[in-house]
Scaffold this motif. Sequence first.
Motif, PDB file in Angstrom:
ATOM      1  N   THR A 135       0.805  -1.218   0.000  1.00 33.96           N
ATOM      2  CA  THR A 135       0.000   0.000   0.000  1.00 33.96           C
ATOM      3  C   THR A 135       0.837   1.267   0.000  1.00 33.96           C
ATOM      4  OG1 THR A 135      -1.690  -1.210   1.234  1.00 33.96           O
ATOM      5  CG2 THR A 135      -1.897   1.192   1.164  1.00 33.96           C
ATOM      6  N   TYR A 136       1.969   1.276   0.708  1.00 35.91           N
ATOM      7  CA  TYR A 136       2.715   2.512   0.921  1.00 35.91           C
ATOM      8  C   TYR A 136       4.103   2.430   0.285  1.00 35.91           C
ATOM      9  CZ  TYR A 136      -0.944   3.162   4.400  1.00 35.91           C
ATOM     10  OH  TYR A 136      -2.156   3.257   5.030  1.00 35.91           O
ATOM     11  N   ASP A 137       4.533   3.598  -0.205  1.00 35.27           N
ATOM     12  CA  ASP A 137       5.872   3.681  -0.783  1.00 35.27           C
ATOM     13  C   ASP A 137       6.940   3.715   0.305  1.00 35.27           C
ATOM     14  OD1 ASP A 137       4.800   3.732  -3.318  1.00 35.27           O
ATOM     15  OD2 ASP A 137       4.674   5.921  -3.369  1.00 35.27           O
ATOM     16  N   VAL A 138       6.640   4.373   1.427  1.00 41.17           N
ATOM     17  CA  VAL A 138       7.561   4.466   2.555  1.00 41.17           C
ATOM     18  C   VAL A 138       6.805   4.072   3.813  1.00 41.17           C
ATOM     19  CG1 VAL A 138       9.066   5.951   3.923  1.00 41.17           C
ATOM     20  CG2 VAL A 138       8.900   6.294   1.451  1.00 41.17           C
ATOM     21  N   VAL A 139       7.397   3.209   4.609  1.00 40.05           N
ATOM     22  CA  VAL A 139       6.803   2.763   5.875  1.00 40.05           C
ATOM     23  C   VAL A 139       7.746   3.154   6.994  1.00 40.05           C
ATOM     24  CG1 VAL A 139       5.883   0.817   7.177  1.00 40.05           C
ATOM     25  CG2 VAL A 139       5.714   0.836   4.686  1.00 40.05           C
ATOM     26  N   ARG A 140       7.218   3.857   7.974  1.00 40.59           N
ATOM     27  CA  ARG A 140       8.041   4.315   9.082  1.00 40.59           C
ATOM     28  C   ARG A 140       7.598   3.665  10.373  1.00 40.59           C
ATOM     29  NH1 ARG A 140       7.374   9.398   6.159  1.00 40.59           N
ATOM     30  NH2 ARG A 140       9.394  10.019   5.283  1.00 40.59           N
ATOM     31  N   PHE A 141       8.598   3.262  11.167  1.00 44.10           N
ATOM     32  CA  PHE A 141       8.358   2.662  12.478  1.00 44.10           C
ATOM     33  C   PHE A 141       9.074   3.494  13.540  1.00 44.10           C
ATOM     34  CE2 PHE A 141       7.643  -0.922   9.704  1.00 44.10           C
ATOM     35  CZ  PHE A 141       6.601  -1.608  10.298  1.00 44.10           C
ATOM     36  N   GLU A 142       8.473   3.575  14.698  1.00 45.04           N
ATOM     37  CA  GLU A 142       9.161   4.216  15.820  1.00 45.04           C
ATOM     38  C   GLU A 142      10.265   3.282  16.303  1.00 45.04           C
ATOM     39  OE1 GLU A 142       8.093   6.466  20.032  1.00 45.04           O
ATOM     40  OE2 GLU A 142       6.631   5.141  19.093  1.00 45.04           O
ATOM     41  N   LYS A 143      11.454   3.804  16.424  1.00 44.52           N
ATOM     42  CA  LYS A 143      12.604   2.991  16.816  1.00 44.52           C
ATOM     43  C   LYS A 143      12.576   2.764  18.314  1.00 44.52           C
ATOM     44  CE  LYS A 143      17.587   2.598  16.092  1.00 44.52           C
ATOM     45  NZ  LYS A 143      18.796   3.261  15.575  1.00 44.52           N
ATOM     46  N   LEU A 144      12.164   1.566  18.713  1.00 48.92           N
ATOM     47  CA  LEU A 144      12.029   1.212  20.120  1.00 48.92           C
ATOM     48  C   LEU A 144      13.045   0.139  20.480  1.00 48.92           C
ATOM     49  CD1 LEU A 144       8.137   0.952  20.315  1.00 48.92           C
ATOM     50  CD2 LEU A 144       9.554   2.886  21.009  1.00 48.92           C
ATOM     51  N   ASN A 145      13.617   0.267  21.652  1.00 51.98           N
ATOM     52  CA  ASN A 145      14.541  -0.746  22.168  1.00 51.98           C
ATOM     53  C   ASN A 145      13.713  -1.745  22.984  1.00 51.98           C
ATOM     54  OD1 ASN A 145      16.595  -2.272  23.282  1.00 51.98           O
ATOM     55  ND2 ASN A 145      17.906  -0.511  23.693  1.00 51.98           N
TER      56      ASN A 145
END
Length: 289
Positions: A135-145
């Motif tokens: 669906t998306y060209d760019v997928v962003r995730f919150e960088k979690l430890n």
Amino acid sequence: MLLHCAHARYVWNLAVEQHAHWRRDKAHHRPDGKRTGAPSFAEQCRQLTEARAASEWLRAGNQTVQAQALKDFAKAKAARFTSGFGEPTKRRAARAKKGNERKTAAYAQVAKLRAREANRRKDWCEKTSTMLARTYDVVRFEKLNIKTMTARAKAKPDPGQPGQYLSNGRAAKAGLNRGILAQGWGLLRQRTGHKAPGRVEDVPAPYTSLRCSACGWIDKNSRKSQAEFVCSSCGFTCNADTNASINVAAGQGGIPRPRRSAGAGGVTTATSRSSAREPQPTWVGIPLL
């Protein structure tokens, strides 16, 4: 193997009976009038040879296994004062109990339920990652430890009882860890990266939950509660998680609010807000949504 265990147990129990009999009646004397002691390991080995010659059942077993049982008894006898277990006692064959059977069945049922839960989590991650990649060209995730977030809580020493530790909060932290791991965040990020190589970005976690997605103002006072976000600058109201997700989707971790030195800034009369404003989003090149 069961026969070897039975022979070793039988020899051990004979040694226990010998020493118990010697302790009950210590008036054993030799013909010369001197009192005799309990049979030593060497004496018991000689008696074992005689017993094997007289017993066909014992002779059918391995002599090394039976002698090792006597050696283990001698070690236990010698260490009875240092080990804290006292005199060696008789050994009994293990018997299956109904309670153990029920416990084993319960464990198996729990393991089956956890396996089903893991399969459902993997299925959800596969379907969701496929949808995101298509669906998306760019997928962003919150960088979690996640490893640090789910670390085991350390026990705090009890000030009232030296050597004891407080258990308050450890059970709650364990439940929180299970809840976090059950979400499958790491697996979702991994599978999305596999299906959309080069199109997945990690957004730093700092300020994503404190930044207003409408005006870019960052202030910890804007986070009224776990679920409520009210911007202290523009008054924008939104669910805190929704606000943070908008910032993550836009790739905006935010710019921290500048510190005010003594005598600088202040509060205006009309708006009652600080006159020391942070840089606006358009000035630093962050596009507005």
